[in-house]
Write an enzyme that holds these catalytic residues in place. Structure first.
Site, mmCIF file in Angstrom:
data_model
loop_
_atom_site.group_PDB
_atom_site.id
_atom_site.type_symbol
_atom_site.label_atom_id
_atom_site.label_comp_id
_atom_site.label_asym_id
_atom_site.label_seq_id
_atom_site.Cartn_x
_atom_site.Cartn_y
_atom_site.Cartn_z
ATOM 1 N N ASP A 105 0.852 -1.187 0.000
ATOM 2 C CA ASP A 105 0.000 0.000 0.000
ATOM 3 C C ASP A 105 0.890 1.239 0.000
ATOM 4 O O ASP A 105 1.725 1.403 0.894
ATOM 5 C CB ASP A 105 -0.904 -0.011 1.236
ATOM 6 C CG ASP A 105 -1.834 1.198 1.301
ATOM 7 O OD1 ASP A 105 -2.015 1.868 0.266
ATOM 8 O OD2 ASP A 105 -2.376 1.469 2.388
ATOM 9 N N ASP A 144 0.417 5.223 0.069
ATOM 10 C CA ASP A 144 -0.610 6.231 0.330
ATOM 11 C C ASP A 144 0.043 7.597 0.391
ATOM 12 O O ASP A 144 0.995 7.800 1.145
ATOM 13 C CB ASP A 144 -1.314 5.917 1.657
ATOM 14 C CG ASP A 144 -2.579 6.722 1.865
ATOM 15 O OD1 ASP A 144 -2.704 7.813 1.263
ATOM 16 O OD2 ASP A 144 -3.444 6.277 2.631
ATOM 17 N N ASP A 195 3.365 1.420 3.252
ATOM 18 C CA ASP A 195 2.786 1.161 4.567
ATOM 19 C C ASP A 195 3.215 -0.252 4.952
ATOM 20 O O ASP A 195 2.640 -1.241 4.493
ATOM 21 C CB ASP A 195 1.261 1.286 4.505
ATOM 22 C CG ASP A 195 0.612 1.158 5.875
ATOM 23 O OD1 ASP A 195 1.221 0.550 6.772
ATOM 24 O OD2 ASP A 195 -0.519 1.667 6.035
#
Length: 322
Positions: A90, A92, A215
């Site tokens: 992930d 972000d 992440d």
């Protein structure tokens, strides 16, 4: 009234949606109900069954487990019968310490560009350093997900995933000889012969500036739920869309344009606070008539109320643009 309007829009979207959930019968499915409650430990036999559920009871957000289970609907995690898990990353924009992302509240294309560049670096490193093919997905909000679904990675435990993360972010690496374990395979990378993205890795480690910013908790968690590609993002109303490598080479604005689920029409909104520019559109009044996708986005962000009467949007003179 606004909630029913949103539910109708989401239902209509899911009637034509293509949900990408491989081996769905082995996945735990979770969803965010319209009242904001997260429901987990559901299972579906097919993508069509899941799609029918989404049409009947449109979720605000839809997720599935990176893991495969013998009994995915068991509530006791130990009783599910873990069979392995995809490797999921992930990226972000909210976690990127760049000038465009720092302190960001509403999505902007500049920050999404920074996230896109991180996703490209990650895909490059997976392919050229570890021999793994990643499948990129725009999350429908501020970043990107990358799925690796090969059998080679599914048996990795949390500790092995942590070591892979350390390798990718450039933590605790011996510059004279780099190696990483992927399942039973040991990948050896030598400093004197940097190839592909390894050259980029070596340059960054030399001056201390290199890191692929992901992440890390998402990647190391072998029971993680991830947003289902093809579903709507509960924070924006944009679709999470699978991308090819060439898609990811396009600019952020082009990617968001493809993810817009509600392109038609305009909706009246009353702003709760000044918002300024939203995705290239300057909104300079407390009450405005804006494109539907902007109205839904501001509503889901808690920045505006939808002016809805009788299930239809209240039309008025075009009033965005200052």
């Amino acid at each position: 009234m606004a909630a029913r309007f949103l539910e109708a829009l989401f239902r209509n979207y899911y009637r034509g949606a293509s949900l990408d959930v491989p081996e769905i019968e082995r996945r735990e499915v979770g969803y965010l109900a319209p009242d904001g409650v997260m429901v987990r430990h559901r299972s579906f036999k097919s993508a069509e069954e899941l799609k029918s559920f989404c049409v009947e009871r449109p979720p605000l957000g839809l997720y599935y487990s990176a893991a495969l289970y013998e009994r995915p609907d068991e509530r006791d995690m130990d009783a599910k019968g873990w069979l392995g898990a995809d490797l999921v990353f992930d990226i972000d924009g909210d976690h990127l310490d760049t000038p465009s992302c720092r302190g960001m509240e509403l999505l902007n294309y500049r920050c999404l560009e920074d996230a896109r560049e991180e996703a490209l670096k990650l895909l490059d490193a997976l392919r050229n350093e570890l021999g793994l093919e990643g499948l990129p997905v725009y999350s429908g909000h501020r970043g990107f997900h990358v799925h690796v679904r090969s059998d080679e990675v599914r048996g990795l435990d949390a500790g092995e995933r942590r070591r892979l993360v350390d390798f990718l972010v450039g933590r605790n690496l011996d510059l004279s000889k780099l190696e990483a374990r992927v399942g039973r395979r040991v990948v050896k990378l030598y400093a004197e012969e940097p190839l592909g993205s390894l050259a980029r890795l070596m340059r960054g480690l030399d001056d201390g500036s290199y890191s692929i910013r992901i992440d890390e908790v998402v990647t190391t968690d072998v029971h993680r739920l991830i947003r289902a590609p093809g579903s709507l993002n509960n924070k924006t109303g944009f679709a999470a869309i699978p991308l090819s490598y060439s898609d990811l080479d396009r600019d952020a604005e082009s990617i968001v344009e493809r993810a817009l689920a509600f392109r038609k029409g305009e909706v009246s909104v009353r702003l709760k606070e000044p918002v300024g520019e939203v995705l290239g559109l300057e909104i300079g009044r407390e009450e405005a008539v804006v494109p539907t996708y902007i109205a839904i986005y501001l509503y889901l962000q808690g920045k505006a109320e939808l002016q809805i009467e009788g299930g239809r949007d209240v039309r008025g003179r075009r009033s965005y643009g200052g």
